[in-house]
Structures are given as structure tokens and as C-alpha cells.
Design an enzyme around this catalytic site. Structure first.
Site, PDB file in Angstrom:
ATOM      1  N   HIS A  52      -1.333 -15.333  -4.469  1.00  0.00           N
ATOM      2  CA  HIS A  52      -2.218 -16.029  -3.520  1.00  0.00           C
ATOM      3  C   HIS A  52      -1.702 -17.440  -3.241  1.00  0.00           C
ATOM      4  CE1 HIS A  52      -5.116 -13.059  -5.365  1.00  0.00           C
ATOM      5  NE2 HIS A  52      -5.304 -12.838  -4.083  1.00  0.00           N
ATOM      6  N   LYS A 165       2.242  -7.167   0.038  1.00  0.00           N
ATOM      7  CA  LYS A 165       2.027  -6.134  -0.989  1.00  0.00           C
ATOM      8  C   LYS A 165       1.089  -5.062  -0.449  1.00  0.00           C
ATOM      9  CE  LYS A 165      -0.212  -6.338  -5.042  1.00  0.00           C
ATOM     10  NZ  LYS A 165      -0.937  -5.041  -4.966  1.00  0.00           N
TER      11      LYS A 165
END
Ligand code: PAF
Length: 302
Positions: A52, A165
Site C-alpha cells: 500500500h 497484484k
């Protein structure tokens, strides 16, 4: 409904505004706009990690102010999935957000996001949304696209940033934005890995030590596939299937090579760039991973 959280940073203590309602975040963004600042949104479900952080850093390269959202979206979890046990770590998340220079965090309750109960109007993700992750988790992409659409409408950012991802999610978000003419630029950010290669995921914390060791098979497959991609798509899929079969813990959900343009499986004789998708179970935890590969006798791999 909104407050600031004092978080420790290298420079001392900083106040990170925690905005709990759509109205509060909209007012905060309006204030940024009055100052002439552009805005990036990084939607997350919290339990933030280095993956993140890289999304937030990338967001900061594209806009003056970065807003993160932290919301575990009930709409994208089917009964029996990990909605209840999904980690909720807002204080730690706020520290990471402050460290990477986020402007504020939008952290609504389910009631603030869905005041009339679960949405009856939802985004239908289309055919790609019912393949791969969507076949195994039938309501997942409808829920994820619905909340992303709401977040984009609430925050109205110039850019929104998502990780590669979740390659299928990123593909579907791009498709939604293009097909519904949403006024936002979508930016994808490469996968961030642990030092041993495991893709960072909030769900890695569910893995036992033995499952964590087995989960490295995904990265090993991607590495071997990268080396073997010149040999062709069937060879790459064979590498994936035999590596998972040789692992005592891993159970394969799917391995497939898909087109970047359509997210459909490519033919066996495909040449050019395509993405190898992997999904496997390690005990009770499902992990996904992927890599863009170059399928041609003379090409290099990314
Ligand atoms: O990728 C995620 O974390 C979620 O699916 C998202 C985009 C924040 C929507 O809930």
C-alpha cells in the site's frame, strides 16, 4: 463524525484527519480544490503494508494531495469468506499513511457507506468479472466495482491508484471507468514483494509458518516461467501445474496466461506480452499472484 488522529512520525507528532462520512471527505476535498490542489485517491481495505505504501507514493507523484480510503467493504465478501476476521488496524494504518504523506483518510462505517442497507443498485462487472476470481468468488467484483464507483463519486479524485497484484480487479476498474465515462485517470502499480519473493498481502498474516513457506511456490513459478516463457504458453502452464502438484500444502485454483487487452486466455502459440495468473490455497488462505511475461523466441521478460 470525523476527527484527527495524532500519529508519531520521524518529525514528531502529526495530525491525520480521519474522515468518517461521505460529506466530511467531500468537504475536505472541496477545500483542497479551493487551494488549487489536485487529488489522488488510494482505495484500500486497511491492514496497510509496504504494498500500500508504494500505491500511496505513486499517488503522490500524480497529484498534490493523496487521500486514502480504509473500508472493509461487506459487498465484496460472500457469506463464509473472511469479512468478519479481515484485519482492522486503523491506528497502525494512520501511522503508515502519515509516514508516506497522505493528506487524510476516509474511513467510513458500513452504515455511512450503505445508509439504506446493502445497495440494490450495483455494478455488473460483465463477462470478465465472472472468470478466474469471479468464478470462485461470484459476487466479488460486483461488490468491489460498486464500492470503487461510490468512492470515486464521493471523493472525485483526478487520479486513483490500484495494485497490479489484483490484476483482474485493475482490468475491470479500467473497463468500468472507460465504459461509464468516469472522469478519473487510473494508475496501476507493480507488485511489492517480501524479501523472499512472497507478494505482500493483508491476508499473508493468516498463514501458518508451514503455509507461509509453501506460499513461496507462487514466486518460484513466476521466476521459472519468466525464464521459460520463450518456450511458449503450454510450457509455462506446465511449470505452474507441476510445481503446485509437488507441494504438499498448495492446492491450485487456477493458472492461466491472459491477454492484457481482453483478460481472456491466450492461445497456445501466442507471441508477445501476456500475464500469467496464479491462484492457490494454502490451508484456509487463498493467495493470488501474477507476472507479465514476454512470449516470443527473442523477447526479454519484465
Ligand atoms: O483491492 C482492494 O483492497 C479492494 O478491492 C478495494 C479496491 C479497496 C475495494 O474495496
Amino acid at each position: 463524525m470525523s476527527h484527527s488522529l495524532a500519529v508519531a512520525t520521524e518529525a514528531g507528532t502529526a495530525e491525520l484527519p480521519i474522515l468518517a462520512t461521505p460529506a466530511a471527505v467531500a468537504a475536505h476535498v472541496a477545500h483542497l480544490r479551493e487551494q488549487g490542489r489536485t487529488v489522488a485517491l488510494v482505495p484500500t481495505m486497511g491492514a496497510l503494508h509496504a504494498g500500500h505504501a508504494s500505491l500511496l507514493e505513486e499517488a503522490g507523484r500524480h497529484a498534490d494531495a493523496v487521500i486514502a480510503s480504509v473500508f472493509v467493504n461487506p459487498l465484496q465478501f460472500a457469506p463464509g469468506e473472511d469479512y468478519e476476521r479481515y484485519p482492522r488496524t486503523l491506528a497502525a494504518d494512520a501511522e503508515l499513511l502519515s509516514r508516506v504523506g497522505a493528506e487524510a483518510v476516509f474511513a467510513p462505517s458500513p452504515e455511512a457507506m450503505y445508509p439504506t442497507g446493502p445497495n440494490t443498485v450495483v455494478i455488473e462487472p460483465g463477462p470478465v468479472g465472472h472468470t478466474f476470481e469471479g468464478r470462485i468468488r461470484p459476487i466479488h467484483f460486483s461488490g468491489a466495482l460498486t464500492v470503487v464507483n461510490k468512492l470515486l463519486n464521493i471523493v472525485r479524485p483526478d487520479v486513483a491508484v490500484f495494485g497490479e497484484k489484483d490484476a483482474q480487479q485493475l482490468f475491470l476498474i479500467r473497463q468500468m471507468v472507460a465504459q461509464l465515462n468516469l472522469p478519473v485517470r487510473i494508475i496501476g502499480v507493480p507488485i511489492v514483494r517480501e524479501p523472499d519473493g512472497l507478494a505482500r498481502s493483508s491476508r499473508n498474516r493468516y498463514l501458518s509458518p508451514a503455509e507461509r513457506a509453501s506460499a513461496l511456490v507462487l514466486f518460484r513459478i513466476l521466476e521459472r516461467a519468466r525464464e521459460a516463457s520463450a518456450a511458449g504458453v503450454p510450457e509455462v502452464l506446465q511449470i505452474a501445474q507441476s510445481a503446485i502438484a509437488a507441494d504438499d500444502v498448495a492446492e491450485l485454483d487456477y493458472a492461466s496466461v491472459v491477454s492484457e487487452q481482453t483478460f481472456q486466455p491466450v492461445p497456445d502459440d501466442f507471441q508477445g506480452q501476456a500475464r500469467l495468473l496464479l491462484a492457490a490455497r494454502f490451508g484456509g488462505t487463498r493467495l493470488i499472484d501474477n507476472a507479465l511475461l514476454q512470449f516470443s523466441p527473442h523477447g526479454g521478460a519484465r
